[in-house]
Design an enzyme around this catalytic site. Sequence first.
Site, PDB file in Angstrom:
ATOM      1  N   GLU A  90       0.835  -1.208   0.000  1.00 10.74           N
ATOM      2  CA  GLU A  90       0.000   0.000   0.000  1.00 10.74           C
ATOM      3  C   GLU A  90       0.870   1.258   0.000  1.00 10.74           C
ATOM      4  O   GLU A  90       1.859   1.345   0.707  1.00 10.74           O
ATOM      5  CB  GLU A  90      -0.902   0.000   1.245  1.00 10.74           C
ATOM      6  CG  GLU A  90      -1.826   1.207   1.279  1.00 10.74           C
ATOM      7  CD  GLU A  90      -2.859   1.113   2.369  1.00 10.74           C
ATOM      8  OE1 GLU A  90      -3.601   0.100   2.404  1.00 10.74           O
ATOM      9  OE2 GLU A  90      -2.923   2.023   3.203  1.00 10.74           O
TER      10      GLU A  90
ATOM     11  N   THR B   4      -3.877   4.907  -1.370  1.00 11.24           N
ATOM     12  CA  THR B   4      -4.921   5.434  -0.494  1.00 11.24           C
ATOM     13  C   THR B   4      -5.537   6.706  -1.076  1.00 11.24           C
ATOM     14  O   THR B   4      -4.972   7.347  -1.965  1.00 11.24           O
ATOM     15  CB  THR B   4      -4.376   5.746   0.923  1.00 11.24           C
ATOM     16  OG1 THR B   4      -3.390   6.770   0.812  1.00 11.24           O
ATOM     17  CG2 THR B   4      -3.786   4.522   1.571  1.00 11.24           C
TER      18      THR B   4
ATOM     19  N   ALA C 295     -19.818   2.775   3.994  1.00 10.29           N
ATOM     20  CA  ALA C 295     -19.069   2.099   2.919  1.00 10.29           C
ATOM     21  C   ALA C 295     -19.971   1.129   2.161  1.00 10.29           C
ATOM     22  O   ALA C 295     -19.859   0.987   0.940  1.00 10.29           O
ATOM     23  CB  ALA C 295     -17.869   1.357   3.511  1.00 10.29           C
TER      24      ALA C 295
ATOM     25  N   HIS D  78     -13.698  -1.281  14.733  1.00 15.20           N
ATOM     26  CA  HIS D  78     -13.587   0.121  14.341  1.00 15.20           C
ATOM     27  C   HIS D  78     -13.903   0.978  15.576  1.00 15.20           C
ATOM     28  O   HIS D  78     -14.815   0.654  16.334  1.00 15.20           O
ATOM     29  CB  HIS D  78     -14.586   0.410  13.209  1.00 15.20           C
ATOM     30  CG  HIS D  78     -14.486   1.794  12.664  1.00 15.20           C
ATOM     31  ND1 HIS D  78     -15.235   2.833  13.159  1.00 15.20           N
ATOM     32  CD2 HIS D  78     -13.701   2.318  11.696  1.00 15.20           C
ATOM     33  CE1 HIS D  78     -14.923   3.949  12.487  1.00 15.20           C
ATOM     34  NE2 HIS D  78     -13.994   3.656  11.597  1.00 15.20           N
TER      35      HIS D  78
ATOM     36  N   LYS E   4     -21.205  -5.312   4.670  1.00 14.07           N
ATOM     37  CA  LYS E   4     -20.439  -4.853   3.506  1.00 14.07           C
ATOM     38  C   LYS E   4     -20.233  -6.018   2.532  1.00 14.07           C
ATOM     39  O   LYS E   4     -20.328  -5.860   1.319  1.00 14.07           O
ATOM     40  CB  LYS E   4     -19.077  -4.285   3.933  1.00 14.07           C
ATOM     41  CG  LYS E   4     -19.192  -2.952   4.653  1.00 14.07           C
ATOM     42  CD  LYS E   4     -17.861  -2.235   4.764  1.00 14.07           C
ATOM     43  CE  LYS E   4     -17.066  -2.651   5.970  1.00 14.07           C
ATOM     44  NZ  LYS E   4     -15.981  -1.682   6.291  1.00 14.07           N
TER      45      LYS E   4
HETATM   46  P1  FAD Z   1     -17.928   1.766   7.315  1.00 11.17           P
HETATM   47  O1  FAD Z   1     -17.882   0.331   6.964  1.00 11.17           O
HETATM   48  O2  FAD Z   1     -19.007   2.591   6.718  1.00 11.17           O
HETATM   49  O3  FAD Z   1     -18.009   1.860   8.912  1.00 11.17           O
HETATM   50  C1  FAD Z   1     -17.903   3.095   9.586  1.00 11.17           C
HETATM   51  C2  FAD Z   1     -18.542   2.961  10.964  1.00 11.17           C
HETATM   52  O4  FAD Z   1     -19.949   2.889  10.805  1.00 11.17           O
HETATM   53  C3  FAD Z   1     -18.127   1.703  11.719  1.00 11.17           C
HETATM   54  O5  FAD Z   1     -18.061   1.989  13.087  1.00 11.17           O
HETATM   55  C4  FAD Z   1     -19.267   0.732  11.423  1.00 11.17           C
HETATM   56  O6  FAD Z   1     -19.420  -0.220  12.435  1.00 11.17           O
HETATM   57  C5  FAD Z   1     -20.453   1.694  11.362  1.00 11.17           C
HETATM   58  N1  FAD Z   1     -21.513   1.226  10.436  1.00 11.17           N
HETATM   59  C6  FAD Z   1     -21.348   0.706   9.204  1.00 11.17           C
HETATM   60  N2  FAD Z   1     -22.560   0.453   8.633  1.00 11.17           N
HETATM   61  C7  FAD Z   1     -23.507   0.852   9.539  1.00 11.17           C
HETATM   62  C8  FAD Z   1     -24.940   0.869   9.559  1.00 11.17           C
HETATM   63  N3  FAD Z   1     -25.657   0.419   8.531  1.00 11.17           N
HETATM   64  N4  FAD Z   1     -25.575   1.353  10.650  1.00 11.17           N
HETATM   65  C9  FAD Z   1     -24.868   1.803  11.709  1.00 11.17           C
HETATM   66  N5  FAD Z   1     -23.495   1.816  11.760  1.00 11.17           N
HETATM   67  C10 FAD Z   1     -22.836   1.338  10.702  1.00 11.17           C
HETATM   68  N6  FAD Z   1      -9.287   6.228   4.991  1.00 11.17           N
HETATM   69  C11 FAD Z   1      -9.085   7.168   4.028  1.00 11.17           C
HETATM   70  O7  FAD Z   1      -9.490   8.325   4.218  1.00 11.17           O
HETATM   71  N7  FAD Z   1      -8.462   6.866   2.851  1.00 11.17           N
HETATM   72  C12 FAD Z   1      -8.022   5.609   2.587  1.00 11.17           C
HETATM   73  O8  FAD Z   1      -7.475   5.366   1.516  1.00 11.17           O
HETATM   74  C13 FAD Z   1      -8.187   4.604   3.567  1.00 11.17           C
HETATM   75  N8  FAD Z   1      -7.759   3.342   3.347  1.00 11.17           N
HETATM   76  C14 FAD Z   1      -7.992   2.372   4.291  1.00 11.17           C
HETATM   77  C15 FAD Z   1      -7.574   1.059   4.026  1.00 11.17           C
HETATM   78  C16 FAD Z   1      -7.767   0.060   4.960  1.00 11.17           C
HETATM   79  C17 FAD Z   1      -7.327  -1.346   4.640  1.00 11.17           C
HETATM   80  C18 FAD Z   1      -8.390   0.363   6.201  1.00 11.17           C
HETATM   81  C19 FAD Z   1      -8.583  -0.702   7.223  1.00 11.17           C
HETATM   82  C20 FAD Z   1      -8.807   1.667   6.483  1.00 11.17           C
HETATM   83  C21 FAD Z   1      -8.626   2.684   5.529  1.00 11.17           C
HETATM   84  N9  FAD Z   1      -9.046   3.991   5.747  1.00 11.17           N
HETATM   85  C22 FAD Z   1      -8.846   4.955   4.785  1.00 11.17           C
HETATM   86  C23 FAD Z   1      -9.684   4.366   7.019  1.00 11.17           C
HETATM   87  C24 FAD Z   1     -11.226   4.223   6.969  1.00 11.17           C
HETATM   88  O9  FAD Z   1     -11.757   5.052   5.953  1.00 11.17           O
HETATM   89  C25 FAD Z   1     -11.769   4.637   8.325  1.00 11.17           C
HETATM   90  O10 FAD Z   1     -11.376   3.718   9.305  1.00 11.17           O
HETATM   91  C26 FAD Z   1     -13.265   4.876   8.387  1.00 11.17           C
HETATM   92  O11 FAD Z   1     -13.586   5.475   9.648  1.00 11.17           O
HETATM   93  C27 FAD Z   1     -14.096   3.602   8.287  1.00 11.17           C
HETATM   94  O12 FAD Z   1     -14.227   3.238   6.998  1.00 11.17           O
HETATM   95  P2  FAD Z   1     -15.101   1.965   6.592  1.00 11.17           P
HETATM   96  O13 FAD Z   1     -15.014   1.872   5.140  1.00 11.17           O
HETATM   97  O14 FAD Z   1     -14.759   0.793   7.407  1.00 11.17           O
HETATM   98  O15 FAD Z   1     -16.579   2.503   7.026  1.00 11.17           O
END
Ligand code: FAD
Length: 294
Positions: free
Chosen positions: A19, A50, A130, A154, A170
């Site tokens: 990455e 990223t 997401a 998270h 997801k």
């Molecule tokens: P989600 O899956 O949407 O989750 C976010 C929060 O909402 C979690 O607490 C989850 O439990 C909760 N949630 C999800 N769905 C629901 C629902 N339906 N109802 C209620 N709660 C819900 N960040 C960047 O800015 N740029 C990057 O390039 C980047 N790359 C990453 C790569 C990896 C491998 C990882 C692990 C993280 C990366 N991040 C990046 C960080 C990430 O964007 C953050 O951690 C963000 O806060 C969570 O993203 P997510 O896609 O998991 O969100």
Amino acid sequence: MTRTVRDALADGGPTFSFEFFPPKTDDEDRLLWTTIRELEPLQPSFVSVTYGAGGSTRAKTVEITERIATDTTLLPVAHLTAVEHSVHELRGITGRLAAAGVTNVLALRGDPPGDPQAEWVRHPEGVEYASDLIELLHGWGDFCVGAAAFPNGHPRSASLDDDTSRLVQKCRAGVDYAVTNMFFVAEDYLRLRDRVSAAGCDVPIIAGLMPVTNIGMIRRSEQLTGAPFPAALGERFAAVADDPKAVRAMGIYETSKLAERLLDEGAPGVHFYTLNRSKATREVWANLALGVRA
Ligand code: FAD
């Protein structure tokens, strides 16, 4: 047809991937491309870039993945977040990626810009989670889509069970694989995998690893994961904290050991957070004799 991470995983694996993040200065830009060229001969399964919190770094993610697709032999994965984007903008970005042959996307919600701990505010014409972005991507084209997973949960999830059900959600939205946040103890990954499997989901979960090469990275990892660095391992690093070479050697050794254990336990792949440098990753790679395994 463009190769996908799904294809790489289906080949029997394990996958090995790196990455990078978009550079901010010309010097950082040169460093990134030197690193990419140094890592290219290792023939990783894919490399990912990223997506920044705002401004020019966001356009850079698209530029870099395009250039990786056209100027190297590597398979690029573009990260994309929902932060401050309308659905219309997200569609425009994915259209540009697809036009450049980048059809592998890691779909994320992202963190609020500036202060990752601040309240998350959805763009008025954007998406909330997401999982929404994942569904959109599948409606827009033939994308291979990955998602983030969190071995220690998270920071915003109410509990590990809640976190697991969100990851499963997801996956049901159409994720081909997940990549974990960095972690340092194999059991954290194995417990995540067990929870996801017990919830009836068999998505491949690629393990995200970051070799600690200086003491400052321990604190940085805590900021990035929201989880405390494992105490026993922290004590071992603390014992050699005055000797930077010993810290680095310990970091490479521990990451190699962790990767080996994960692969022995059947992890489908290992993803290295390179911080845009190649040396530590190449050393771990050599320790694992990855050329033989791959
Ligand atoms: P989600 O899956 O949407 O989750 C976010 C929060 O909402 C979690 O607490 C989850 O439990 C909760 N949630 C999800 N769905 C629901 C629902 N339906 N109802 C209620 N709660 C819900 N960040 C960047 O800015 N740029 C990057 O390039 C980047 N790359 C990453 C790569 C990896 C491998 C990882 C692990 C993280 C990366 N991040 C990046 C960080 C990430 O964007 C953050 O951690 C963000 O806060 C969570 O993203 P997510 O896609 O998991 O969100």
